[in-house]
Design an enzyme around this catalytic site. Structure first.
Site, mmCIF file in Angstrom:
data_model
loop_
_atom_site.group_PDB
_atom_site.id
_atom_site.type_symbol
_atom_site.label_atom_id
_atom_site.label_comp_id
_atom_site.label_asym_id
_atom_site.label_seq_id
_atom_site.Cartn_x
_atom_site.Cartn_y
_atom_site.Cartn_z
ATOM 1 N N CYS A 45 0.842 -1.206 0.000
ATOM 2 C CA CYS A 45 0.000 0.000 0.000
ATOM 3 C C CYS A 45 0.871 1.247 0.000
ATOM 4 C CB CYS A 45 -0.909 -0.009 1.227
ATOM 5 S SG CYS A 45 -1.916 1.484 1.391
ATOM 6 N N TYR A 82 -7.146 4.856 -9.729
ATOM 7 C CA TYR A 82 -6.951 3.994 -8.563
ATOM 8 C C TYR A 82 -7.940 2.830 -8.601
ATOM 9 C CZ TYR A 82 -6.893 2.473 -3.679
ATOM 10 O OH TYR A 82 -6.818 1.731 -2.543
ATOM 11 N N GLU A 114 1.170 -0.515 -6.977
ATOM 12 C CA GLU A 114 1.215 0.789 -6.308
ATOM 13 C C GLU A 114 2.682 1.162 -6.058
ATOM 14 O OE1 GLU A 114 -1.327 1.253 -2.944
ATOM 15 O OE2 GLU A 114 -3.095 0.503 -4.005
ATOM 16 N N ASP A 149 -3.432 -7.220 2.027
ATOM 17 C CA ASP A 149 -3.541 -6.527 0.744
ATOM 18 C C ASP A 149 -3.173 -7.520 -0.341
ATOM 19 O OD1 ASP A 149 -4.277 -4.083 1.865
ATOM 20 O OD2 ASP A 149 -2.198 -3.488 2.167
ATOM 21 N N TYR A 185 -0.323 -4.940 -5.376
ATOM 22 C CA TYR A 185 0.466 -4.779 -4.143
ATOM 23 C C TYR A 185 1.795 -5.529 -4.216
ATOM 24 C CZ TYR A 185 -4.057 -3.226 -2.367
ATOM 25 O OH TYR A 185 -5.247 -2.568 -2.182
ATOM 26 N N CYS A 223 -2.374 2.151 7.412
ATOM 27 C CA CYS A 223 -0.914 2.229 7.261
ATOM 28 C C CYS A 223 -0.264 0.925 7.710
ATOM 29 C CB CYS A 223 -0.370 3.410 8.074
ATOM 30 S SG CYS A 223 1.404 3.666 7.893
ATOM 31 N N CYS A 245 19.317 -4.951 6.751
ATOM 32 C CA CYS A 245 20.326 -5.007 5.687
ATOM 33 C C CYS A 245 21.745 -4.742 6.173
ATOM 34 C CB CYS A 245 19.991 -3.968 4.603
ATOM 35 S SG CYS A 245 18.465 -4.244 3.711
#
Length: 221
Positions: A62, A93, A105, A140, A145, A208, A217
């Site tokens: 998202c 959208y 997205e 999602d 996505y 969110c 990483c």
């Protein structure tokens, strides 16, 4: 359990498939976002790239939360949300949500390479979603996505490929599976409509999700 519920469950549990180019929605020749607005937080027109800045494109689920993550990153000068990696020109959208445009997205990130490098942004990308999930992030579910990187040149592509190989090893060490992230160079980016730009600035309590694996990483990970 009736047939409609069974169909819904099957759709939720199955892995979405990429639409074939010939089956994609036709789209339109004119941009959805016209005129181009000013960034609600950073103050630049969304398509402005200041002198000396570089541009990169990231898709990690998202785009509302992802855009905020990037605009809050020191050295990022401008951001916008939209769609890349598909077949339909200038999708809406609603069209992208059908999975019939082929796009995912995507966040456009304009950055000052003297303050934050493309490699730094790649670390944010890998650490803030689960790149082993195919055509989804958590609930999602859909090709819109999917995890993807859209390098603008050979230098970015090579950096993206190196970072994928490195992060794959870190994920494997922690028991995760294979990265499914698409790396596709020089793909067109289409701006989403105004409502979606800087969405979480305008709607602080908005949706969110973060599907990070917790794997890092850096050398101290």
């Amino acid at each position: 359990m009736d047939i409609d519920v069974l169909a819904w469950l099957n759709g939720k549990l199955s892995t979405p498939k990429m639409v074939a180019p010939e089956d994609a929605l036709p789209g339109r020749p004119t941009p959805i976002l016209d005129p181009i607005p000013v960034h609600e937080v950073l103050g630049l027109p969304l398509d402005e790239v200041p002198e000396g800045a570089e541009v990169a494109y990231f898709a990690l689920g998202c785009y509302w939360g992802e855009e905020r993550m990037f605009w809050q990153t020191p050295g990022v000068l401008n951001t916008a949300v939209g769609f890349a990696g598909g077949f339909t020109p200038n999708p809406t959208y609603a069209e992208s949500c059908t999975g019939k445009t082929g796009h995912t997205e995507t966040v456009q990130v304009v950055f000052d390479p003297k303050r934050v490098s493309y490699d730094d942004l790649l670390e944010l990308f890998w650490e803030n979603h689960d790149p082993t999930q195919l055509n989804r992030q958590g609930n999602d579910n859909g090709t819109q996505y999917r995890s993807a990187l859209f390098p603008v040149d050979d230098t970015q592509r090579e950096a993206a490929e190196r970072s994928l190989a490195s992060f794959q090893q870190r994920l494997a060490d922690q028991g995760f599976g294979t990265i499914t992230t698409e790396i596709s160079q020089d793909r067109p980016f289409y701006y989403a409509d105004r409502e979606h730009q800087q969405y979480l600035h305008k709607n602080p309590g908005g949706y969110c999700p973060n599907h990070a694996t917790g794997v890092k990483c850096g050398p101290d990970a």
